[in-house]
Design an enzyme around this catalytic site. Structure first.
Site, PDB file in Angstrom:
ATOM      1  N   GLU A 182      -3.111  25.613  29.879  1.00 26.60           N
ATOM      2  CA  GLU A 182      -1.641  26.087  29.892  1.00 26.60           C
ATOM      3  C   GLU A 182      -0.855  25.763  31.235  1.00 26.60           C
ATOM      4  O   GLU A 182       0.043  25.053  31.276  1.00 26.60           O
ATOM      5  CB  GLU A 182      -1.426  27.398  29.484  1.00 26.60           C
ATOM      6  CG  GLU A 182      -2.132  27.932  28.019  1.00 26.60           C
ATOM      7  CD  GLU A 182      -3.394  28.497  28.227  1.00 26.60           C
ATOM      8  OE1 GLU A 182      -3.810  29.460  27.338  1.00 26.60           O
ATOM      9  OE2 GLU A 182      -4.239  27.930  29.003  1.00 26.60           O
ATOM     10  N   ARG A 210     -28.654  17.707  29.055  1.00 26.13           N
ATOM     11  CA  ARG A 210     -28.919  18.471  30.475  1.00 26.13           C
ATOM     12  C   ARG A 210     -27.599  19.028  31.083  1.00 26.13           C
ATOM     13  O   ARG A 210     -27.437  20.046  31.516  1.00 26.13           O
ATOM     14  CB  ARG A 210     -29.851  17.823  31.367  1.00 26.13           C
ATOM     15  CG  ARG A 210     -31.361  17.888  30.802  1.00 26.13           C
ATOM     16  CD  ARG A 210     -32.180  16.911  31.498  1.00 26.13           C
ATOM     17  NE  ARG A 210     -33.693  17.299  31.124  1.00 26.13           N
ATOM     18  CZ  ARG A 210     -34.476  16.412  31.646  1.00 26.13           C
ATOM     19  NH1 ARG A 210     -34.179  15.915  32.770  1.00 26.13           N
ATOM     20  NH2 ARG A 210     -35.886  16.419  31.126  1.00 26.13           N
TER      21      ARG A 210
END
Length: 344
Positions: free
Chosen positions: A82, A212
């Site tokens: 936001e 990973r």
């Protein structure tokens, strides 16, 4: 791969982009909400590696059918979606915020953490309406952000593309609802069903290292650690290497720097320890006995099984998934087949 535009580029492309979206007259407000929420999800995925352990979140600001700002949560400890969306709005468009709608894939936070509450920011900016994909399960939020916006007089719609928004942050949701890490299993086996360290090719190794980079921690068993001396890093991909754990029933001599030992034989105890360490996502790479322990305990969420091209008549049988579980996705990488499974 998602393409993100700078503020200037986005301003120049605004008309072209918004014309590609259906108007309210054609689809109705509900369908428009879904269109913009899909863009939120698309943006959010760009934070997959660096936002964790925070959730991936995207935000889009719309005025009169035009996107005037957008953003996503780039990195943990930095501005939320936001904040970045509001910052992307040009100065000449700032006065439009009070008659604009902001779309957010996850409920705006309502508490002070490393950054101030996003709900307060939206209230201060005076947005007319807020459309939210799904509620935040984090104990310090859990509907408080939604309520704060409504108490301030803002029109709030919740649950637009809720299933997709929850899927986006399934790791975050698992950690906070089940109080354990989201567990991903991975191994490579021969077509005749044996594990071997030389089955993967260049492409599947890159894919493994990409995973990973998308997990906070990686786990191997004592035998794999002793025999293979694995590095468990992301040398074949770009991104952060996961924290390295070894599980064993007994102490491990000469434990390498960067590895953490968890001494237990019980999978629930292991996961509780990792949860207490703040590990939200765990990649389990071996060995076969450890992988089978997770499968037998039904304490896994996602699995990637790579199948090579050459039988090896090996010594270590590959783990066995329940016969009732069917692969949800199959891809081929230079001959090797990678199957994806989900534990419902």
């Amino acid at each position: 791969m998602d393409i993100l535009l700078t503020t200037d580029e986005r301003s120049k492309s605004k008309v072209e982009f918004t014309h590609a979206l259906p108007g309210k007259e054609e689809e109705g407000e509900a369908n428009m909400d879904e269109q913009y929420m899909r863009r939120c999800i698309q943006l959010a995925r760009n934070g997959q590696q660096n936002a964790q352990p925070n959730p991936m979140v995207g935000a889009v600001i719309v005025h009169d059918g035009h996107i005037i700002g957008e953003g996503y949560h780039v990195r943990c400890g930095e501005g939320h979606a936001e904040v970045n969306a509001c910052a992307s709005v040009s100065k000449e468009d700032e006065h439009l915020l009070t008659s604009s709608t902001i779309y957010v894939s996850l409920e705006p936070c309502s508490h002070y953490g490393k950054t101030p509450p996003c709900a307060d920011l939206l209230i201060r900016k005076g947005f007319r309406r807020c459309v939210i994909g799904c509620q935040d399960p984090f104990a310090k939020v859990q509907g408080r952000g939604i309520q704060k916006l409504r108490d301030a007089g803002m029109e709030v719609t919740v649950g637009v593309l809720e299933k997709e928004c929850r899927e986006l942050n399934k790791r975050f949701f698992t950690y906070h609802s089940k109080h354990r890490p989201f567990v991903t299993l991975k191994w490579a086996e021969s077509p005749d069903g044996y594990i071997d360290g030389h089955i993967s090719n260049t492409y599947t190794q890159m894919l493994c290292h990409k995973r990973r980079a998308e997990h906070q921690a990686i786990l191997v068993g004592h035998r794999t650690y002793d025999i293979d001396h694995p590095q468990l890093n992301v040398r074949a991909w770009y991104g952060p290497s996961p924290k390295k754990y070894v599980v064993a029933n007994t102490p491990v001599d000469n434990l390498q720097e960067g590895f953490t030992l968890i001494q237990t034989h019980d999978i629930p105890t292991l996961l509780t320890r990792l949860y207490e360490d703040g590990v939200q996502t765990l990649l389990v790479e071996g060995g076969a006995r450890l992988l089978q322990s997770f499968i037998d305990a039904q304490l896994w969420d996602e699995c990637y099984r790579e199948i090579g091209t050459t039988p090896i008549n090996g010594k270590v049988p590959a783990p066995h998934l329940p016969a009732s579980i069917v692969a949800t996705e199959t891809t081929t990488w230079n001959g090797n087949q990678v199957e994806r499974y989900i534990n419902q």
